[in-house]
Write an enzyme that holds these catalytic residues in place. Structure first.
Site: not given
Ligand SMILES: NC(=O)c1ccc[n+]([C@@H]2O[C@H](COP(=O)([O-])OP(=O)(O)OC[C@H]3O[C@@H](n4cnc5c(N)ncnc54)[C@H](OP(=O)(O)O)[C@@H]3O)[C@@H](O)[C@H]2O)c1
Length: 340
Positions: A130, A243
């Site tokens: 990710c 994130h």
């Protein structure tokens, strides 16, 4: 005519998003199968406005299915992905199992779409970590213009990156801080995550780096350019989804921050939000459920000759996992399988 699509890990964080995104992007699906472990047999999951029942991955026959999106972790991937691939179903895998295998393409469609043709060797395509996915989307257009030499990145990674159990741990610990009826000791994370930050994701390597940090280095080289030097510090923060990354970039050619903004504004997959005033940037809470990788705080790094700093935020369950996997499926469809 569309595709027969399998989602393995359909009860998990990433699998559920895969089903949502296939429906949202109107991927041409003729038939869909949602798979998980035996304990989830019959569990209902949403696919657009329909509800489908989860089937058992262990007994599923992949013969006649076109594409399988896997989000089950490395161990289960190792057991089941080769079976799917051998049955003629192309696997797009979210685990780290195949990412570094030279025979398996590792793809972020905005960056290295042409690698898709490499799928045929093993019938498997890997989806990156990710943190890498969102970073390379932001780096690619700057690299094309000014050749990136070195990247220093610090991540602020949400707990959903550690699956359902990671989210539950933050939730339970947060409640226990306000209402301390029972202790919630760290289980998924190495220390308390509520009201804390933890500079440790995945296992430690002999070099002192963590595996998550190593992944960002190795995957950036494989996807974008093997000559780029990357050094990373990966940190888990008490955010549920999204994130964030503070990225420092050194380029061969000088790139003015305003030109960098212009380049990023036009780049595929990126939304530039950069106002140089209070609130003129994106935070993780605002990126949840979005497709874009957001870039803010673009500025010169005056400590080196050719340097830039930027802030990059994305929904880790989407661009960091499910969206990227569906984009790979779209690429496979448009360039190779050509149905729908
Ligand atoms: N979360 C992220 O940001 C992210 C980003 C990139 C990649 N990934 C990768 O994506 C994968 C899934 O992550 P996640 O966050 O979705 O995890 P998760 O929320 O814990 O979900 C795991 C899923 O895998 C299924 N599963 C696990 N073992 C299985 C087995 N032996 N047989 C059949 N099904 C099994 C689970 O089914 P049950 O519910 O039946 O147990 C569940 O559906 C991992 O490889 C992860 O590293 C995650």
């Amino acid at each position: 005519m569309g595709y027969k699509v399998v989602v393995a890990g359909a009860t998990g964080n990433v699998g559920r998003e895969m089903l949502n995104i296939l429906a949202e992007r109107e991927f041409p699906v003729d038939e869909i199968a949602a798979l998980a472990s035996r304990k989830s047999l019959g569990t209902e999951v949403s696919f657009g406005d329909k509800t489908i029942k989860t089937r058992d991955l262990d007994t599923f026959d992949f013969t006649g299915w076109d594409i399988a999106l896997f989000a089950v972790g490395s161990e289960a991937t190792k057991a089941y992905a080769p079976k799917a691939a051998a049955a003629g179903c192309v696997v797009i895998d979210n685990s780290s199992l195949y990412r570094y295998d030279p025979e398996i393409p590792l793809i972020v469609p905005e960056v290295n779409a042409d690698a898709i043709h490499g799928y045929a060797k093993r019938n498997i395509i890997a989806n990156p970590n990710c943190s890498t996915a969102q970073m390379v989307v932001a780096l690619k257009p700057l690299h094309d213009r000014a050749r990136i030499k070195r990247v220093v990145v610090s991540t602020y990674q949400s707990v959903s990156g550690a699956g359902k159990e990671g989210m539950d741990e933050l939730w339970e610990q947060t409640k226990a801080v306000y209402n301390p009826v029972q202790e919630v000791p760290p289980k998924k994370f190495s220390k308390q995550i509520a009201f804390n930050v933890i500079p440790h994701i995945d296992v430690f390597l002999d070099s002192g780096e963590t595996k998550e940090e190593w992944k960002m280095v190795a995957e950036t080289k494989k996807i974008l350019d093997p000559s780029i030097k990357v050094t990373a510090t990966c940190v888990r923060v008490p955010v549920f989804v999204g994130h964030s990354e503070a990225i420092n970039i050194e380029t061969e050619e000088f790139l003015d921050w305003q030109e960098a903004q212009d380049i990023l504004r036009e780049a595929p997959g990126i939304m530039l939000v950069d106002k140089r005033e209070a609130g003129g940037y994106v935070t993780p809470i605002e990126c949840v459920g979005e497709f874009a990788t957001y870039v803010s705080r673009v500025r010169q790094d005056s400590t080196i000759e050719n340097g830039l700093n930027l802030w990059c935020v994305s929904d880790n369950l989407r661009k960091g996992a499910a969206l990227n996997a569906v984009q790979i499926a779209e690429l496979l469809g448009s360039r190779v399988l050509k149905k729908g």
